[in-house]
Enzyme design. Structure first.
Site, PDB file in Angstrom:
ATOM      1  N   TYR A 125       1.187  -5.937  -1.782  1.00 20.22           N
ATOM      2  CA  TYR A 125      -0.014  -6.774  -1.903  1.00 20.22           C
ATOM      3  C   TYR A 125       0.117  -7.784  -3.037  1.00 20.22           C
ATOM      4  CZ  TYR A 125      -2.562  -3.584   1.203  1.00 20.22           C
ATOM      5  OH  TYR A 125      -2.987  -2.840   2.273  1.00 20.22           O
ATOM      6  N   LYS A 173       9.162   5.910  -0.327  1.00 18.65           N
ATOM      7  CA  LYS A 173      10.204   5.741   0.681  1.00 18.65           C
ATOM      8  C   LYS A 173      11.491   5.418  -0.081  1.00 18.65           C
ATOM      9  CE  LYS A 173      11.482   5.315   5.058  1.00 18.65           C
ATOM     10  NZ  LYS A 173      11.300   6.300   6.134  1.00 18.65           N
ATOM     11  N   ASP A 206       6.793   8.913   5.806  1.00 14.32           N
ATOM     12  CA  ASP A 206       6.679   9.288   7.230  1.00 14.32           C
ATOM     13  C   ASP A 206       6.473  10.789   7.392  1.00 14.32           C
ATOM     14  OD1 ASP A 206       9.195   9.001   6.094  1.00 14.32           O
ATOM     15  OD2 ASP A 206      10.207   8.313   7.914  1.00 14.32           O
ATOM     16  N   ASP A 230      -3.002   2.730   1.233  1.00 13.53           N
ATOM     17  CA  ASP A 230      -3.955   2.152   2.191  1.00 13.53           C
ATOM     18  C   ASP A 230      -3.877   2.891   3.525  1.00 13.53           C
ATOM     19  OD1 ASP A 230      -5.749   0.308   3.356  1.00 13.53           O
ATOM     20  OD2 ASP A 230      -4.083  -0.905   4.108  1.00 13.53           O
TER      21      ASP A 230
HETATM   22 MG    MG Z   1      -7.572  -0.016   4.300  1.00  7.26          MG
END
Ligand code: MG
Ligand code: NAI
Length: 351
Positions: A125, A173, A206, A230
C-alpha cells in the site's frame, strides 16, 4: 465531560450504520460533541476537488479521535483510496481488528477469539507504482521498513501482554519474498525474545488461510503486513458471522480512527439493511480508548442482548429487521439497563 470527536459518515451504507451507531452511543449517556465531516471521497471530489480535504485531516488532528463510515474507492483508476490516505497521512500505523464468536450469531465455529494486527502504512500500500506504457509492464513495490515492522510487531506483543493473550502468530511469505517478508519475519523473531511469556510462531500466508478455516481456535493474535492483514481480516470475519460484525481501530501515536472492517457495500446501500454491529463494536473500542469504560460496557451489553434475543437481526444474520430497528432494539435494552442501574441502589436502601 464532553468529548469532541470527528464523525465521517462516508458513503454507501456508511451514513446508515453511522446514524445507527450515533443513536446507540447517545443512549449510553456518553457526552459527545460530533464534528461532522460529510465531504470525503467522491462527494468531496465533486465539490472540493480532492477526495480527502485538508479540513477533514485538520479536524482529526484537533480532536485526536474519529469515528468513520466506509468510503468507496474507484477500482483500477481514479483517486487514491481515502482510507489508505487517512491512515498514511495521520500515521495510524496499527490496524487492530478483533474477531470473536458472538452470542446468537450462527457460524461453523464456537470458540473463535482472534485479534489481527495489520501494518497500516506501508507494504504493497506504499503507493510506489509504475507503469511502462511502451512495454506494458506494471510494478507495485511492497516497501517494508525496519521501523514500520518493529512498531506493529511490538504493538501486537504489547497488546498480548496487556490483555493476557497467550500467542502471537506472524504471517508472511518469506519463502518467496525473501527480502520484504524476510525482514518482517526476522524482526518478529527478534522482538519475540522480549516477551518470553507470549508464545510466538509464524505461518506462511497461504497455509495460514487454510489453518484459519479449519482450526481458528488454535490462533490468538495475528500480526501481518498490510495486504496479508487486509485479506486475513475478511477471511476471519467470515468465521464469526461476516463483515457485518467485525470492528476495527486505526491507531497511531497521536490519533485514532475507529471504523468497521467492511466497505461501503454498494449492493445493499440506501436500503436500511446493513448490519451496524461492526461499527457499534468499533465505537465500543473508541469508548474504551477515550476511557468511557461504563458507556462501553452499556453499549456492549445492549448489543449482546439483541444478538442473544435473536428477534431483531438484520438480513446478514438471518433476520429481517432493518438497520434502524436493530439499533432501536439496542437502545431499548440500554435504556432498560440504565433504569435498573438507577433504581437498584434505591431498592437496596428500602429493603
Ligand atoms: Mg479490507
Ligand atoms: P464490502 O465490505 O463493502 O462488501 C462485501 C460484502 O459484504 C457485500 O456483499 C456487502 O453487502 C456485505 N457487507 C459489508 N458490510 C456489511 C454490513 N455492515 N452489513 C451487511 N452486509 C455487509 O466490500 P466490497 O464490496 O469489496 O467494497 C465496496 C467498496 O468499499 C469499495 O469501493 C472498497 O474500496 C470500499 N472499502 C472501503 C473500506 C473503508 O472505508 N475502510 C474498507 C473496505 C472496502
Amino acid at each position: 465531560m464532553t468529548h469532541r470527536i470527528t464523525l465521517i459518515p462516508g458513503d454507501g451504507i456508511g451514513p446508515e450504520v453511522v446514524g445507527a451507531t450515533v443513536n446507540v452511543l447517545e443512549a449510553t449517556g456518553v457526552k459527545i460533541d460530533w464534528e461532522r465531516c460529510e465531504e470525503v471521497g467522491l462527494a468531496a471530489m465533486e465539490t472540493v476537488g480532492e477526495p480527502l480535504p485538508e479540513a477533514v485531516l485538520d479536524s482529526i488532528r484537533k480532536n485526536r479521535v474519529a469515528l468513520k463510515g466506509p468510503v468507496t474507492t474507484p477500482v483500477g483508476k481514479g483517486f487514491k483510496s481515502v482510507n489508505v490516505q487517512l491512515r498514511q497521512k495521520l500515521d495510524l500505523h496499527a490496524n487492530v481488528r478483533p474477531s470473536a464468536t458472538l452470542p446468537g450469531v450462527q457460524t461453523r465455529f464456537e470458540n473463535v477469539d482472534l485479534v489481527i494486527f495489520r501494518e497500516n502504512t506501508e507494504g504493497l500500500y506504499s503507493g510506489i507504482e509504475t507503469f511502462d506504457e511502451r512495454l506494458q509492464i506494471a510494478d507495485s513495490t511492497a516497501r517494508i521498513t525496519r521501523a514500520g515492522s518493529e512498531r506493529i510487531i511490538r504493538f501486537a506483543f504489547e497488546h498480548a501482554r496487556a490483555n493476557g493473550r497467550k500467542q502471537v502468530t506472524l504471517v508472511h511469505k518469506a519463502n518467496i519474498l525473501k527480502k520484504s517478508s524476510g525482514l518482517f519475519l526476522d524482526i518478529g523473531r527478534e522482538i519475540a525474545k522480549e516477551y518470553p511469556e507470549v508464545d510466538f510462531n509464524d505461518r506462511i500466508i497461504d497455509n495460514m488461510c487454510m489453518q484459519l478455516v479449519v482450526h481458528p481456535e488454535r490462533y490468538d493474535c495475528i500480526v501481518a503486513t498490510n495486504l496479508f492483514g487486509d485479506i486475513l481480516s475478511d477471511l476471519v470475519a467470515g468465521l464469526v458471522g461476516g463483515l457485518g460484525v467485525v470492528a476495527g481501530a486505526n491507531i497511531g501515536t497521536e490519533y485514532a480512527v475507529f471504523e468497521a472492517v467492511h466497505g461501503s457495500a454498494p449492493d445493499i446501500a440506501g436500503q436500511n439493511k446493513a448490519n451496524p454491529t461492526a461499527l457499534i463494536l468499533s465505537a465500543e473500542m473508541m469508548l474504551n480508548h477515550i476511557n468511557e469504560k461504563e458507556a462501553a460496557k452499556l453499549l456492549r451489553s445492549g448489543l449482546m442482548d439483541v444478538l442473544k434475543e435473536g428477534s431483531h437481526l438484520t438480513g446478514d444474520l438471518g433476520g429481517s429487521s432493518s438497520t434502524t430497528e436493530f439499533a432501536e432494539r439496542i437502545i431499548y435494552f440500554i435504556n432498560q439497563r440504565r433504569t435498573e442501574l438507577q433504581t437498584s441502589p434505591l431498592e437496596h436502601s428500602t429493603s
